[in-house]
Write an enzyme that holds these catalytic residues in place. Sequence first.
Site, PDB file in Angstrom:
ATOM      1  CG  ASP A   1      -7.176   3.451   2.489  1.00  0.00           C
ATOM      2  OD1 ASP A   1      -8.119   3.176   1.712  1.00  0.00           O
ATOM      3  OD2 ASP A   1      -7.056   4.573   3.024  1.00  0.00           O
TER       4      ASP A   1
ATOM      5  CE  LYS B   1      -1.871   1.633   3.730  1.00  0.00           C
ATOM      6  NZ  LYS B   1      -2.676   1.815   4.964  1.00  0.00           N
TER       7      LYS B   1
END
Length: 211
Positions: free
Chosen positions: A138, A120
């Site tokens: 996320d 991420k």
Amino acid sequence: MNAHKRHEIFARLREHNPEPTTELNWSTPFELLTAVLLSAQATDVGVNKATDRLFPVANTPAAILALGLDGLKEHIKTIGLYNTKAENLIKTCRILLEQHDGEVPRRRKALEALPGVGRKTANVILNTAFGEPTIAVDTHIFRVSNRTGIAKGKDVIEVENKLLRHVPREFRQDAHHWLILHGRYTCVARKPRCGSCVIEDLCEYPDKVEI
């Protein structure tokens, strides 16, 4: 969800916010990397308060190392998990200086090799600092993608792959920011604000809340 509906969703999000960006304060790739490393389980507002103190004093790998671990902790102690984050940032700074001439690498593999940097975070850096059309998934983006029907998946990797496959190319660069902001302020976790949502009529969520 069909391609026409996805296109209209992102067209509306673009119309509503033509130039979306992160709410973290940064001016260089290293500052962004630092801010994202500090942001795990912390709010952007909280991270910005810490980096507003840190960056005027140290905003390069060499300057962070010069602070030392204790000095760095003193600047970021208001952030949750600051001990672990400080240790990871110190290790990251050493690697950047020893292996990358003090620069943030532009390759995913090299980014993910840095302590505290996962997929991420690497996607955020590649997208926001270097302009690559990656999508960092996320909790907000995972929720919005599944809830609306834009890209349903059991885990973040499946959602990321579906978003990269289904988001029209013209929107891919900014899709990450549109989705995270939509999840943060409109399509919130407990009670989505469907009544003020610009894509409510396109969303396939069956339990809409009209507030």
